[in-house]
Structure formats: C-alpha cells, structure tokens
Design a protein around this motif. Structure first.
Motif, short mmCIF file in Angstrom:
data_model
loop_
_atom_site.label_atom_id
_atom_site.label_comp_id
_atom_site.label_asym_id
_atom_site.label_seq_id
_atom_site.Cartn_x
_atom_site.Cartn_y
_atom_site.Cartn_z
N ARG A 191 -3.37 -8.08 4.97
CA ARG A 191 -4.81 -7.92 4.71
C ARG A 191 -5.52 -9.03 5.46
N THR A 245 3.08 6.92 10.33
CA THR A 245 2.88 7.23 8.91
C THR A 245 3.59 8.52 8.54
N ARG A 247 -3.14 -0.12 9.65
CA ARG A 247 -2.94 -1.46 9.11
C ARG A 247 -1.79 -2.13 9.85
N GLU A 251 5.92 3.06 -0.34
CA GLU A 251 4.99 1.95 -0.17
C GLU A 251 5.45 1.07 0.99
N LEU A 260 0.83 -1.20 0.00
CA LEU A 260 0.00 0.00 0.00
C LEU A 260 0.86 1.25 0.00
N GLU A 292 -9.76 -6.09 7.93
CA GLU A 292 -10.85 -5.91 6.97
C GLU A 292 -12.05 -6.67 7.54
N TYR A 318 0.64 6.60 2.72
CA TYR A 318 -0.44 7.45 3.22
C TYR A 318 -1.74 6.66 3.46
N ARG A 319 -1.83 5.45 2.93
CA ARG A 319 -3.01 4.61 3.15
C ARG A 319 -2.75 3.49 4.17
N SER A 320 -1.58 3.50 4.78
CA SER A 320 -1.19 2.38 5.65
C SER A 320 -1.59 2.56 7.11
N THR A 321 -2.12 3.74 7.47
CA THR A 321 -2.48 4.00 8.86
C THR A 321 -3.51 2.99 9.35
#
Length: 389
Positions: free
Chosen positions: A174, A159, A37, A169, A29, A213, A32-35
């Motif tokens: 997941r 992050t 996770r 990245e 990822l 998820e 910036y979208r990994s927070t």
C-alpha cells in the motif's frame, strides 16, 4: 549540495540504488482486487494448469496409433468442460468441446470441420500427429513456476491465472503517494479560482500512479514557508511525495532549497535534455522526487527516477523495458545527451517530435530512451523503457 550541480545519469541511478528508503506497508487483498497493485511477495504455482490434457478445439479425441488399425473409429460419446474423462477404448473416438479433458489414452483431436461422421463412425479427413490440438499438462502454467514476483505490478492477466490456481488472497504494498504542485500562477484542477494556468500535469501523474494510493495535495505558492509546511505536513501521512514545478536550476528553486534543509538531496539534476531538472531527495527515509512543470519532462522524470526509486522501496522492479531498432537515422544535436520518445511498430522504433511540452506525443509513444550526443543510424538496437499505459 549545490542546487546548480548536474550529476551524470549513471551516477544518479547509482545514488538511488545505494540509498535505503522506508518500505511501504503491506496489506492482504482478495486476488480479484489485486489488479494494478504491487506484489509484496513471490507467488509460486502450487499445481500445473491444465493438470490434465485438454482439447484446444471442438472435435473428436482419439488415439493416433488406432488410425493404423481401423479405417474408421467408433463414436463412443461426448465430453464437456469440467467433466471427468472416460477411458478411451481401442478404435474409439469421443466428441470433445474446446477446454474439455481428453479421454484417458487419447493423444490428438480431429477438428469438427476436418472429420466425417457417418453411421456412428468417425473418420479424420487430414493427417494427425500426437499432440494435435491438445493443450498439454502445464502448457499454461507449470507447477513450481513463479506467477508473480515481488515488486511486480499485477496485471489483469496475472489476476486471472492466480484465480485459476485457486489463490484467494495476495499480499500487496500500500504505497501512499502525494502529488503537490508548486507555483503562484497555478490553479488547482479540483478547485479552480481563476488563476492563469490550470494544474494540468497533476492529473496525468495521478493517472500514472494507478498502482499506488495517490493523493492530490493541491497547489502551494513559491514561498519557502509555504513549501516547507506543505512537505512536512504531507510526508507524515505518505510513503513518497512528488512535486511538480518549482524545480528549475535557477536561484528561485525553493523546492530543492527546502528539501535540502529537511533531508538529503541525492542529486539536483542530470545533464540530459528533458530529464535535466528532475531530482530525488530523502526526508525521514521517504523519497521526494521533483518533476518539471512541462508534460513530457514530468512524465519522463516520473518514469526515470520515481519508478526507479519505487522499485528500491518495494524490493523488486516495477519498470518494464523492450528492445527495438531505430526506424530512421537520429542525430542528437543538443549540447547534452537527450531523452527521446518512440513509437514502436513491428520492432521498429520511430522517433516522435521532440519537446518538453508536446503532450500529444506522449499519447502516441510506446517508450523512451536516452540517446548520446551524435549520430545514430537506422537499424541500431536501442533499449526503451516502456511508458505506463
């Protein structure tokens, strides 16, 4: 395994530790979208932050030793964040904005409010030492230090650091987790049909699963065939399953009965009040954790057993702990050890009201721990597992 047998808490954790669970898939990822996770690898700093000395305050950058030779320093210019710093000449001072690089050779900053500037000359009004109001090289991050560890839930603060380091990245797990409520009297919260009890526990668990998820699988009745169908059909698309309700220690515990037929139950319960009815099973390498149908019990079993199981799945540690001292005496009068919620302020842990369904206490709590039967004195040091916020 008998559905009535209670397994000592330490043995239950040992059983989780000794079990091989299927690893969830990994995806790459943008940072910036990994927070929130779960990191799938260690991320090491490729450079120091800052990589040169920076001004910690607005003021005048200077060389402290020059103040022994000059009664005032010559104002030589201004440095802003992001600019290449000039070299500091003898007897010079530069105005620096907070976050700007220090001129080469400067070793301190005289704050604006503690400096007099007249006729192009700069005079500090308070004693200065080297390093005053300077952010040193590597003070934020040292080159070679580990920023994120495998299995760690990536916080928004981490992050930011990753972005500062130029990481584009990051591999994250997941983890697809299903939440299934059990009970003929339960109404799904998303599709109410008029049954007497709204499924209020599942939304709480879904919220606690923000680093995964999560999938709400609705509600199934108490019958064996319904439970078996729901578990089998959902696990094929999931990495883990959480059931809510139907987890009593009595004869009608059809959830555990089905789990024993489909896979292997590690333990059916533990002799600890609040946690007593929680259990962990493995079906096709995937964990199934049964949560009681009361909010406090469900939340603490989630933290105690599901987070432990998840840590094993990802090869790291998603749980967080803290040390505190009891703010008052606590006497555990129950027939078994007991899990207590605590609110921690200033290192002092205040016990909250005890009860399996006191949901508002969860909103106040910092964390929880299991206390042995008997008397615990004020000032005793305890280790709390922090609740997810």
């Amino acid at each position: 395994m008998s559905l009535h047998k209670l397994t000592p808490l330490d043995v239950a954790h040992s059983l989780i530790d000794s079990t091989e669970f299927s690893k969830p898939p990994v995806e790459l990822l943008p940072v910036y979208r990994s927070t929130w996770r779960i990191a799938a690898s260690n991320i090491v700093a490729s450079r120091s932050i800052p990589d040169r000395p920076l001004a910690a305050m607005d003021g005048y950058a200077l060389r402290v030793s020059d103040l022994r030779e000059f009664t005032a320093l010559r104002f030589a210019g201004e440095v802003k964040p992001g600019e290449e710093p000039p070299e500091l000449g003898a007897g010079e001072a530069y105005y620096v904005h907070m976050g700007a690089p220090l001129p080469i050779g400067a070793d301190a900053v005289s704050r604006v409010e503690a400096t007099r500037v007249e006729g192009g000359m700069v005079k500090p009004l308070e004693p200065l030492k080297p390093g005053k109001d300077v952010i040193k090289i590597g003070e934020v991050v040292e080159e070679g230090s580990t920023i994120v560890r495998v299995g760690e839930i990536i916080s928004p603060y981490k992050t930011t650091v990753l972005m500062m380091l130029g990481v584009k990245e990051i591999p994250v797990y997941r983890v697809r987790v299903g939440v299934l409520s059990v009970g003929d009297e339960i109404d799904p919260f998303d599709k109410p049909s008029g049954k007497p009890i709204t499924d209020s526990i599942a939304p709480m668990i879904m919220g606690l699963l923000r680093f995964t998820e999560p999938y709400y699988l609705g509600v199934v009745g108490d019958r064996v065939n319904e439970i078996r169908w729901a578990i089998e059909s959902s696990l094929s698309k999931l990495d883990a399953l959480l059931t809510i309700g139907g987890a009593s220690v009595g004869e009608t515990d059809n959830v555990k009965r089905v789990l024993g037929e489909l896979g292997r139950i590690l333990f059916t319960g533990v002799p600890v009040s609040i946690l007593k009815r929680g259990s962990v099973a493995v079906v096709d390498g995937k964990p199934v954790v049964t949560l009681p149908g009361q909010c406090v019990s469900a939340a603490l079993v989630f933290h105690e057993f599901f987070l432990h199981t998840l840590s094993r799945m990802v090869g790291g540690e998603v749980r967080e702990y803290m040390e505190a001292k009891l703010a008052e005496d606590v006497e555990v009068k129950h027939r078994m050890d007991t899990a207590y919620l605590f609110e921690v302020v200033g290192g002092q842990a205040k016990p909250l009201k005890w009860g399996v369904g006191l949901c508002m206490e969860l909103a106040k709590a910092t964390g929880y721990t299991v206390l042995k039967r008997g008397y615990h004195r004020q000032g005793e040091t305890i280790i709390l597992q922090k609740l997810i916020r």
